[in-house]
Design a protein around this motif. Structure first.
Motif, mmCIF file in Angstrom:
data_model
loop_
_atom_site.group_PDB
_atom_site.id
_atom_site.type_symbol
_atom_site.label_atom_id
_atom_site.label_comp_id
_atom_site.label_asym_id
_atom_site.label_seq_id
_atom_site.Cartn_x
_atom_site.Cartn_y
_atom_site.Cartn_z
ATOM 1 N N PHE A 227 92.752 111.988 7.865
ATOM 2 C CA PHE A 227 92.031 113.095 8.493
ATOM 3 C C PHE A 227 91.115 112.595 9.609
ATOM 4 C CE2 PHE A 227 88.453 116.051 8.789
ATOM 5 C CZ PHE A 227 89.127 117.242 8.999
ATOM 6 N N ASP A 228 90.673 111.339 9.497
ATOM 7 C CA ASP A 228 89.711 110.799 10.460
ATOM 8 C C ASP A 228 90.375 109.988 11.575
ATOM 9 O OD1 ASP A 228 87.553 110.114 7.690
ATOM 10 O OD2 ASP A 228 87.496 111.820 9.071
ATOM 11 N N CYS A 229 91.680 109.905 11.627
ATOM 12 C CA CYS A 229 92.360 109.012 12.563
ATOM 13 C C CYS A 229 92.578 109.675 13.916
ATOM 14 C CB CYS A 229 93.695 108.562 11.988
ATOM 15 S SG CYS A 229 93.540 107.361 10.646
ATOM 16 N N PHE A 230 92.303 108.887 14.979
ATOM 17 C CA PHE A 230 92.518 109.340 16.349
ATOM 18 C C PHE A 230 93.489 108.370 17.026
ATOM 19 C CE2 PHE A 230 88.475 110.988 15.042
ATOM 20 C CZ PHE A 230 88.373 112.241 15.635
ATOM 21 N N LEU A 231 94.391 108.915 17.812
ATOM 22 C CA LEU A 231 95.389 108.112 18.493
ATOM 23 C C LEU A 231 94.828 107.589 19.816
ATOM 24 C CD1 LEU A 231 98.334 107.089 18.815
ATOM 25 C CD2 LEU A 231 98.842 109.290 19.929
ATOM 26 N N ASN A 232 95.042 106.284 20.089
ATOM 27 C CA ASN A 232 94.619 105.648 21.339
ATOM 28 C C ASN A 232 95.781 104.834 21.895
ATOM 29 O OD1 ASN A 232 91.299 105.745 21.248
ATOM 30 N ND2 ASN A 232 92.199 105.599 19.208
ATOM 31 N N TRP A 233 95.820 104.695 23.209
ATOM 32 C CA TRP A 233 96.763 103.762 23.819
ATOM 33 C C TRP A 233 96.207 103.258 25.144
ATOM 34 C CZ3 TRP A 233 98.048 109.026 23.773
ATOM 35 C CH2 TRP A 233 98.226 109.636 25.013
ATOM 36 N N LYS A 234 96.734 102.103 25.566
ATOM 37 C CA LYS A 234 96.254 101.447 26.787
ATOM 38 C C LYS A 234 97.258 101.623 27.919
ATOM 39 C CE LYS A 234 93.722 97.870 24.231
ATOM 40 N NZ LYS A 234 93.558 96.418 23.977
ATOM 41 N N ASN A 235 96.737 101.550 29.154
ATOM 42 C CA ASN A 235 97.617 101.557 30.317
ATOM 43 C C ASN A 235 98.567 100.374 30.268
ATOM 44 O OD1 ASN A 235 96.384 103.811 31.440
ATOM 45 N ND2 ASN A 235 95.023 102.621 32.752
ATOM 46 N N LEU A 236 99.755 100.573 30.805
ATOM 47 C CA LEU A 236 100.652 99.440 31.002
ATOM 48 C C LEU A 236 100.077 98.518 32.070
ATOM 49 C CD1 LEU A 236 104.170 101.150 31.088
ATOM 50 C CD2 LEU A 236 103.166 99.895 29.195
ATOM 51 N N SER A 237 100.360 97.244 31.958
ATOM 52 C CA SER A 237 99.994 96.314 33.032
ATOM 53 C C SER A 237 100.858 96.618 34.255
ATOM 54 C CB SER A 237 100.202 94.873 32.579
ATOM 55 O OG SER A 237 101.580 94.628 32.341
ATOM 56 N N ASP A 238 100.437 96.124 35.426
ATOM 57 C CA ASP A 238 101.211 96.345 36.653
ATOM 58 C C ASP A 238 102.623 95.786 36.524
ATOM 59 O OD1 ASP A 238 99.060 97.601 37.796
ATOM 60 O OD2 ASP A 238 98.407 95.863 38.959
ATOM 61 N N SER A 239 102.749 94.629 35.870
ATOM 62 C CA SER A 239 104.070 94.021 35.736
ATOM 63 C C SER A 239 104.968 94.818 34.814
ATOM 64 C CB SER A 239 103.935 92.580 35.225
ATOM 65 O OG SER A 239 103.306 92.563 33.947
ATOM 66 N N GLN A 240 104.382 95.611 33.903
ATOM 67 C CA GLN A 240 105.171 96.467 33.029
ATOM 68 C C GLN A 240 105.435 97.833 33.663
ATOM 69 O OE1 GLN A 240 102.494 96.228 29.547
ATOM 70 N NE2 GLN A 240 104.235 95.466 28.390
ATOM 71 N N ALA A 241 104.415 98.402 34.308
ATOM 72 C CA ALA A 241 104.556 99.743 34.882
ATOM 73 C C ALA A 241 105.589 99.765 36.002
ATOM 74 C CB ALA A 241 103.210 100.232 35.393
ATOM 75 N N ARG A 242 105.574 98.749 36.889
ATOM 76 C CA ARG A 242 106.558 98.583 37.962
ATOM 77 C C ARG A 242 106.697 99.838 38.836
ATOM 78 N NH1 ARG A 242 111.427 94.875 36.261
ATOM 79 N NH2 ARG A 242 112.526 96.813 35.826
ATOM 80 N N GLY A 243 105.628 100.613 38.882
ATOM 81 C CA GLY A 243 105.613 101.842 39.663
ATOM 82 C C GLY A 243 104.447 102.707 39.212
ATOM 83 N N TYR A 244 104.334 103.895 39.808
ATOM 84 C CA TYR A 244 103.246 104.801 39.445
ATOM 85 C C TYR A 244 103.614 105.528 38.155
ATOM 86 C CZ TYR A 244 100.004 108.711 39.565
ATOM 87 O OH TYR A 244 99.053 109.633 39.238
ATOM 88 N N ILE A 245 102.823 105.336 37.118
ATOM 89 C CA ILE A 245 103.062 106.003 35.843
ATOM 90 C C ILE A 245 102.658 107.471 35.971
ATOM 91 C CG2 ILE A 245 102.462 106.098 33.394
ATOM 92 C CD1 ILE A 245 104.262 103.762 34.157
ATOM 93 N N ARG A 246 103.651 108.341 35.857
ATOM 94 C CA ARG A 246 103.389 109.766 36.029
ATOM 95 C C ARG A 246 102.887 110.436 34.753
ATOM 96 N NH1 ARG A 246 108.072 112.265 39.971
ATOM 97 N NH2 ARG A 246 107.760 110.807 41.707
ATOM 98 N N GLY A 247 103.210 109.868 33.599
ATOM 99 C CA GLY A 247 102.751 110.498 32.368
ATOM 100 C C GLY A 247 103.237 109.750 31.148
ATOM 101 N N TYR A 248 102.933 110.332 29.992
ATOM 102 C CA TYR A 248 103.293 109.755 28.698
ATOM 103 C C TYR A 248 103.946 110.833 27.842
ATOM 104 C CZ TYR A 248 100.158 105.993 30.106
ATOM 105 O OH TYR A 248 99.560 104.969 30.782
ATOM 106 N N GLU A 249 104.973 110.435 27.089
ATOM 107 C CA GLU A 249 105.596 111.293 26.090
ATOM 108 C C GLU A 249 105.080 110.849 24.726
ATOM 109 O OE1 GLU A 249 107.557 113.854 26.166
ATOM 110 O OE2 GLU A 249 108.178 113.962 28.266
ATOM 111 N N VAL A 250 104.464 111.779 24.000
ATOM 112 C CA VAL A 250 103.927 111.485 22.672
ATOM 113 C C VAL A 250 104.665 112.346 21.661
ATOM 114 C CG1 VAL A 250 101.860 111.347 21.249
ATOM 115 C CG2 VAL A 250 101.682 111.041 23.724
ATOM 116 N N LYS A 251 105.236 111.716 20.648
ATOM 117 C CA LYS A 251 105.970 112.431 19.600
ATOM 118 C C LYS A 251 105.276 112.197 18.263
ATOM 119 C CE LYS A 251 110.095 111.063 18.270
ATOM 120 N NZ LYS A 251 111.552 110.829 18.283
ATOM 121 N N PHE A 252 104.883 113.302 17.597
ATOM 122 C CA PHE A 252 104.179 113.253 16.318
ATOM 123 C C PHE A 252 105.179 113.543 15.203
ATOM 124 C CE2 PHE A 252 101.243 114.731 19.590
ATOM 125 C CZ PHE A 252 100.188 113.848 19.446
ATOM 126 N N CYS A 253 105.222 112.650 14.224
ATOM 127 C CA CYS A 253 106.111 112.817 13.066
ATOM 128 C C CYS A 253 105.242 113.056 11.830
ATOM 129 C CB CYS A 253 106.986 111.587 12.867
ATOM 130 S SG CYS A 253 108.000 111.167 14.301
#
Length: 456
Positions: A227-253
């Motif tokens: 009940f107390d958990c919050f989801l966090n994530w970090k930006n990709l590094s430049d070498s991983q992003a390899r372009g402008y990151i337009r967004g994120y897809e998040v899927k909750f199971c």
């Protein structure tokens, strides 16, 4: 004392200067002509007397000598004093009141020492990453010679690559995607000297689909309750992003098998998400969740989505111990684990969180063979931080192994909020008090001390 005076006297004794060295001459060109010869040298004046330098020259097979006074390290021969195709004998004289001395004489050909100005960047193409340039050899009525190129990425201070013997263009083979490169070019005309390096010409390589995985993690407070958990994530590094990151897809199971999908735009994120330029946070507690998938996408593709299961507080038969070394700038976490842990563990996650309400929260994922993690941050004084160690198993299960609290700087705790008695008799007394709240402890409470006055 006499010996010291004799040595000092020898060091400042008068005499002629030492001969100048490293004499070299060239004809610097502008956009129209190369009207002067510039000569430079290393002066070696005598420390005890002012020195005057003069530049001397004459045609190779002539006796007529020309002279001009220059500065201490350079001098000019103007166009009316030399022919465009001929040899000159050049030397420098250094003179003071005690005598004069000449440098070693050099012989130069006035056409071979032409030094053109740096070339000009004409264009940079993105795909492929290619630079084109032009020189002024034609304006100087000279043939175009060969050119050199050097380049680097924006993150490097030193030039990482040199390429020689080019004509008017250069392409980087397999550049890093979506990275700003800086180029510099230098050229020569015919048999002239090579120019100085041009000004930096920036160019950005083309985008490519992102690679790797999004580094996502849970913030479950100090108790592992879904009940107390919050989801966090970090930006990709430049070498991983390899372009402008337009967004994120998040899927909750969810535990009941329900799946919910959410798209997070980086340009216009929902008010449910907090973003601090480095990390994203879903500001909504999640419960009844089994796992979450997060992937990042740009215009050309998306990263692989890997499941992030909810953590558990699984107790181990031999719970590991973690050790903290902490100051206001750094936090080093180390731990020791039985060898049996390595067989089932894929990686570890080390997390710290400010115990008082605040935004100080970070995590790091490390290899299973690693037993140390290092964080750099701004850790508050007199503030408690909880550090937790998690294991991610080969079956992608997350369990908490250990936790500890630490302070960057400790101070004197506040007084006990309340203190009294609950039972008083002729043979004893029961004392009760309210513990110091965590936000007022200012350090690790070692013990509570009770004073007794038997007179009253």
């Amino acid at each position: 004392m006499c010996l010291i005076r004799d040595i000092f006297h020898l060091r400042v004794s008068p005499g002629p200067p030492s001969p100048p060295s490293n004499l070299e001459c060239y004809r610097p060109c502008d956009q129209k002509d190369c009207s002067v010869i510039k000569c430079i040298w290393d002066p070696k004046p005598h420390p005890g007397a002012p020195t005057i330098y003069s530049l001397h020259w004459k045609p190779e097979n002539a006796e007529d000598e020309h002279v001009t006074n220059g500065s201490s390290s350079d001098g000019l021969i103007h166009r009316e004093n030399f022919v465009s195709h001929g040899n000159l004998r050049v030397w420098v004289q250094a003179r003071n009141e005690f005598g004069s001395v000449n440098s070693q004489e050099i012989v130069i050909h006035t056409q071979d020492i032409i030094k053109p100005p740096p070339p000009t960047c004409v264009s940079i193409h993105q795909d492929p990453l290619e630079i084109h340039w032009s020189s002024i050899c034609g304006e100087l009525q000279l043939s175009v010679g060969l050119c050199d190129v050097r380049y680097r990425t924006k993150d490097h201070q030193n030039w990482i690559q040199y390429v020689y013997n080019l004509s008017s263009s250069f392409a980087v083979m397999e550049p890093q995607p979506n990275i700003v490169y800086e180029f510099q070019v230098r050229c020569q005309c015919d048999s002239s000297l090579i120019s100085d390096w041009s000004a930096s010409c920036p160019g950005k390589s083309a985008e490519s689909a992102p690679i790797g995985e999004v580094d996502a993690w849970w913030d479950c407070g100090q108790l592992l309750s879904s009940f107390d958990c919050f989801l966090n994530w970090k930006n990709l590094s430049d070498s991983q992003a390899r372009g402008y990151i337009r967004g994120y897809e998040v899927k909750f199971c969810y535990n009941n098998g329900t799946v919910q999908q959410m798209n997070v735009s980086t340009d216009d994120p929902s008010s449910l998400f907090l973003y601090d330029k480095m990390k994203w946070r879903l500001n909504l507690p999640l419960k009844d969740m089994s796992s979450v998938n997060v992937s990042a996408y740009n215009a050309l593709g998306a990263t692989k989505a890997s499941p992030l299961p909810m953590p558990t507080s699984g107790k181990q038969a031999n719970e590991p111990t973690i050790y903290l070394d902490m100051n206001e700038q750094n936090l080093t976490v180390s731990w020791n684990l039985p060898s049996k842990f390595f067989d089932s563990v894929k990686k570890y996650v080390v997390q710290y969180k400010e115990c008082q309400p605040g935004n100080s929260f970070d995590w790091m994922k490390v290899d299973k063979n690693q037993t140390t993690a290092f964080f750099r941050g701004a850790f508050k004084r007199y503030t408690s931080y909880q550090v937790s160690l998690f294991a991610v198993s080969n079956f992608n299960e997350v369990s908490q192994l250990a936790a500890a609290r630490g302070y960057s700087v400790q101070g004197v705790p506040s007084r006990v909020p309340s203190f009294g008695t609950s039972h008083f008799s002729g043979t004893g007394v029961t004392l009760i008090w309210e513990p110091v709240p965590s936000y007022n402890q200012k350090g690790v409470i070692l013990y509570y001390q009770i004073g007794l006055n038997t007179q009253k």
